[in-house]
Design a protein around this motif. Structure first.
Motif, PDB file in Angstrom:
ATOM      1  N   LEU A   3       0.928  -1.182   0.199  1.00  0.00           N
ATOM      2  CA  LEU A   3       0.069   0.125  -0.067  1.00  0.00           C
ATOM      3  C   LEU A   3       1.054   1.258  -0.025  1.00  0.00           C
ATOM      4  O   LEU A   3       1.690   1.545   0.825  1.00  0.00           O
ATOM      5  CB  LEU A   3      -0.880  -0.149   1.072  1.00  0.00           C
ATOM      6  N   ILE A   4       0.670   1.909  -1.068  1.00  0.00           N
ATOM      7  CA  ILE A   4       1.345   3.267  -1.261  1.00  0.00           C
ATOM      8  C   ILE A   4       0.658   4.272  -1.110  1.00  0.00           C
ATOM      9  O   ILE A   4      -0.355   4.475  -1.798  1.00  0.00           O
ATOM     10  CB  ILE A   4       2.476   3.262  -2.367  1.00  0.00           C
ATOM     11  N   THR A   5       0.535   5.116  -0.074  1.00  0.00           N
ATOM     12  CA  THR A   5      -0.270   6.162   0.090  1.00  0.00           C
ATOM     13  C   THR A   5       0.433   7.632  -0.545  1.00  0.00           C
ATOM     14  O   THR A   5       1.540   7.920  -0.161  1.00  0.00           O
ATOM     15  CB  THR A   5      -0.534   6.624   1.602  1.00  0.00           C
ATOM     16  N   SER A   6      -0.281   8.409  -1.205  1.00  0.00           N
ATOM     17  CA  SER A   6       0.112   9.379  -2.133  1.00  0.00           C
ATOM     18  C   SER A   6      -0.240  10.624  -1.547  1.00  0.00           C
ATOM     19  O   SER A   6      -1.310  10.758  -0.923  1.00  0.00           O
ATOM     20  CB  SER A   6      -0.318   9.359  -3.512  1.00  0.00           C
ATOM     21  N   VAL A   7       0.500  11.706  -1.724  1.00  0.00           N
ATOM     22  CA  VAL A   7       0.061  13.032  -1.193  1.00  0.00           C
ATOM     23  C   VAL A   7       0.148  13.770  -2.384  1.00  0.00           C
ATOM     24  O   VAL A   7       0.854  13.937  -3.355  1.00  0.00           O
ATOM     25  CB  VAL A   7       1.397  13.690  -0.242  1.00  0.00           C
ATOM     26  N   THR A  32       5.064  10.309  -2.410  1.00  0.00           N
ATOM     27  CA  THR A  32       4.579   9.023  -1.471  1.00  0.00           C
ATOM     28  C   THR A  32       4.721   9.718   0.087  1.00  0.00           C
ATOM     29  O   THR A  32       5.558  10.695   0.572  1.00  0.00           O
ATOM     30  CB  THR A  32       5.488   7.965  -1.199  1.00  0.00           C
ATOM     31  N   GLU A  33       3.868   9.214   0.930  1.00  0.00           N
ATOM     32  CA  GLU A  33       3.733   9.643   2.360  1.00  0.00           C
ATOM     33  C   GLU A  33       4.986   9.463   2.925  1.00  0.00           C
ATOM     34  O   GLU A  33       5.647   8.334   2.862  1.00  0.00           O
ATOM     35  CB  GLU A  33       2.851   8.786   3.076  1.00  0.00           C
ATOM     36  N   ALA A 101       2.498  14.308   5.072  1.00  0.00           N
ATOM     37  CA  ALA A 101       1.464  13.308   5.388  1.00  0.00           C
ATOM     38  C   ALA A 101       0.303  13.422   4.323  1.00  0.00           C
ATOM     39  O   ALA A 101       0.457  14.543   3.651  1.00  0.00           O
ATOM     40  CB  ALA A 101       0.913  13.684   6.843  1.00  0.00           C
ATOM     41  N   VAL A 102      -0.800  12.434   4.289  1.00  0.00           N
ATOM     42  CA  VAL A 102      -1.661  12.616   3.628  1.00  0.00           C
ATOM     43  C   VAL A 102      -2.591  13.746   3.805  1.00  0.00           C
ATOM     44  O   VAL A 102      -3.186  14.332   2.696  1.00  0.00           O
ATOM     45  CB  VAL A 102      -2.567  11.452   3.640  1.00  0.00           C
ATOM     46  N   SER A 103      -2.585  14.182   4.801  1.00  0.00           N
ATOM     47  CA  SER A 103      -3.163  15.278   5.391  1.00  0.00           C
ATOM     48  C   SER A 103      -2.900  16.700   4.868  1.00  0.00           C
ATOM     49  O   SER A 103      -3.241  17.781   4.819  1.00  0.00           O
ATOM     50  CB  SER A 103      -3.473  15.767   6.776  1.00  0.00           C
ATOM     51  N   SER A 105      -1.973  16.958   1.455  1.00  0.00           N
ATOM     52  CA  SER A 105      -2.863  17.199   0.239  1.00  0.00           C
ATOM     53  C   SER A 105      -3.636  18.394   0.321  1.00  0.00           C
ATOM     54  O   SER A 105      -4.621  18.593   1.057  1.00  0.00           O
ATOM     55  CB  SER A 105      -3.482  15.939  -0.105  1.00  0.00           C
TER      56      SER A 105
END
Ligand SMILES: *[C@@H]1O[C@H](CO)[C@@H](O)[C@H](O)[C@H]1NC(C)=O
Length: 123
Positions: A3-7, A32-33, A101-103, A105
Protein backbone atom coordinates in the motif's frame (compact mmCIF):
# COMPACT_ATOMS: atom_id res chain seq x y z
CA UNK A 1 -0.27 -6.31 -0.28
CA UNK A 2 1.76 -3.21 -0.91
CA UNK A 3 0.00 0.00 0.00
CA UNK A 4 1.53 3.24 -1.12
CA UNK A 5 -0.20 6.32 0.12
CA UNK A 6 0.16 9.40 -2.02
CA UNK A 7 0.20 13.06 -1.15
CA UNK A 8 -1.29 15.24 -3.89
CA UNK A 9 -0.21 18.84 -4.20
CA UNK A 10 -1.40 21.46 -6.68
CA UNK A 11 0.37 24.81 -6.84
CA UNK A 12 -1.07 28.15 -7.93
CA UNK A 13 0.32 31.63 -7.65
CA UNK A 14 -1.15 34.96 -6.67
CA UNK A 15 0.21 38.41 -7.32
CA UNK A 16 -1.22 41.67 -5.99
CA UNK A 17 0.00 44.23 -8.54
CA UNK A 18 0.88 44.80 -12.19
CA UNK A 19 4.49 44.42 -13.22
CA UNK A 20 5.13 41.71 -10.65
CA UNK A 21 4.92 38.08 -11.66
CA UNK A 22 5.20 34.93 -9.59
CA UNK A 23 4.71 31.45 -11.00
CA UNK A 24 5.08 27.88 -9.76
CA UNK A 25 8.01 25.88 -11.15
CA UNK A 26 5.69 22.87 -11.41
CA UNK A 27 1.86 22.95 -11.38
CA UNK A 28 1.37 19.78 -9.35
CA UNK A 29 3.31 17.07 -7.56
CA UNK A 30 2.49 13.63 -6.26
CA UNK A 31 4.72 12.21 -3.57
CA UNK A 32 4.62 9.22 -1.30
CA UNK A 33 3.71 9.72 2.32
CA UNK A 34 6.77 10.38 4.45
CA UNK A 35 8.89 11.84 1.67
CA UNK A 36 10.08 15.44 1.51
CA UNK A 37 9.80 18.05 -1.19
CA UNK A 38 10.51 21.65 -2.07
CA UNK A 39 7.64 23.49 -3.73
CA UNK A 40 9.19 26.34 -5.73
CA UNK A 41 7.90 29.55 -7.27
CA UNK A 42 9.94 31.99 -9.33
CA UNK A 43 9.16 35.71 -9.28
CA UNK A 44 10.04 38.88 -11.21
CA UNK A 45 9.61 42.47 -10.20
CA UNK A 46 10.10 44.13 -6.86
CA UNK A 47 8.89 41.94 -4.03
CA UNK A 48 8.61 43.09 -0.44
CA UNK A 49 7.73 39.63 0.85
CA UNK A 50 6.88 36.15 -0.42
CA UNK A 51 4.10 34.10 1.12
CA UNK A 52 2.88 30.50 1.10
CA UNK A 53 -0.74 29.57 1.74
CA UNK A 54 -2.67 26.37 1.34
CA UNK A 55 -6.31 25.54 0.87
CA UNK A 56 -7.97 22.30 1.90
CA UNK A 57 -11.13 21.26 0.07
CA UNK A 58 -14.10 23.17 1.48
CA UNK A 59 -11.93 25.48 3.60
CA UNK A 60 -10.58 28.99 3.36
CA UNK A 61 -6.95 29.53 2.33
CA UNK A 62 -4.69 29.16 5.34
CA UNK A 63 -1.49 31.17 5.84
CA UNK A 64 1.62 29.01 6.25
CA UNK A 65 4.79 31.11 6.15
CA UNK A 66 6.24 34.32 4.74
CA UNK A 67 9.74 35.69 4.22
CA UNK A 68 10.67 39.37 3.85
CA UNK A 69 13.02 39.70 0.89
CA UNK A 70 15.29 42.48 2.17
CA UNK A 71 15.83 41.21 5.72
CA UNK A 72 15.13 37.47 5.24
CA UNK A 73 12.83 37.73 8.27
CA UNK A 74 10.49 34.73 8.46
CA UNK A 75 6.99 34.79 9.89
CA UNK A 76 5.23 31.56 10.85
CA UNK A 77 1.56 30.80 11.13
CA UNK A 78 0.17 30.45 14.59
CA UNK A 79 0.11 27.66 15.49
CA UNK A 80 3.18 26.94 13.30
CA UNK A 81 3.59 23.95 11.01
CA UNK A 82 6.80 22.37 12.31
CA UNK A 83 7.38 20.22 9.21
CA UNK A 84 7.36 23.23 6.85
CA UNK A 85 10.01 25.84 6.18
CA UNK A 86 10.44 28.72 3.74
CA UNK A 87 13.62 29.83 2.01
CA UNK A 88 14.64 32.35 -0.61
CA UNK A 89 17.19 31.73 -3.39
CA UNK A 90 17.63 34.79 -5.64
CA UNK A 91 14.28 35.02 -7.46
CA UNK A 92 12.88 31.73 -6.20
CA UNK A 93 10.94 31.03 -3.03
CA UNK A 94 10.78 27.47 -1.72
CA UNK A 95 8.41 25.83 0.69
CA UNK A 96 10.02 22.68 2.05
CA UNK A 97 7.63 20.05 3.37
CA UNK A 98 9.44 17.34 5.29
CA UNK A 99 7.89 13.91 5.79
CA UNK A 100 4.65 14.83 4.05
CA UNK A 101 1.43 13.35 5.39
CA UNK A 102 -1.70 12.51 3.43
CA UNK A 103 -3.28 15.44 5.28
CA UNK A 104 -0.83 17.77 3.50
CA UNK A 105 -2.71 17.09 0.24
CA UNK A 106 -4.05 20.50 -0.75
CA UNK A 107 -3.93 23.40 -3.14
CA UNK A 108 -0.84 25.48 -2.29
CA UNK A 109 -0.44 29.14 -3.26
CA UNK A 110 2.71 31.18 -3.50
CA UNK A 111 2.05 34.90 -3.32
CA UNK A 112 4.09 38.03 -3.83
CA UNK A 113 3.57 41.22 -1.84
CA UNK A 114 5.01 44.08 -3.95
CA UNK A 115 7.11 46.90 -2.57
CA UNK A 116 5.17 50.10 -2.05
CA UNK A 117 6.59 52.85 -4.24
CA UNK A 118 5.39 56.04 -2.57
CA UNK A 119 1.92 57.48 -2.26
CA UNK A 120 -0.48 57.21 -5.12
CA UNK A 121 -1.92 60.59 -6.09
CA UNK A 122 -4.86 61.25 -8.34
CA UNK A 123 -4.09 63.97 -10.89
C1 LIG B 1 15.09 21.81 -0.40
O1 LIG B 1 16.01 22.86 -0.66
C2 LIG B 1 16.98 23.04 0.37
C3 LIG B 1 17.79 24.27 0.03
O2 LIG B 1 18.09 24.37 -1.32
C4 LIG B 1 17.82 21.79 0.50
O3 LIG B 1 18.76 21.95 1.54
C5 LIG B 1 16.91 20.61 0.80
O4 LIG B 1 17.67 19.42 0.85
C6 LIG B 1 15.82 20.49 -0.24
N1 LIG B 1 14.89 19.44 0.18
C7 LIG B 1 14.42 18.50 -0.64
C8 LIG B 1 13.44 17.57 -0.07
O5 LIG B 1 14.77 18.41 -1.81
Amino acid sequence: MLLITSVLIFILSYCEANGNVIRPDQPSVVLTEGSSINLSCTFDGSAYSLHWYRQMPGSRPEFLLLIVKSTKTKVEASPPHPHMSISLHDNRVDLEISSAAVSDSALYYCALEPTVTGNTKTL
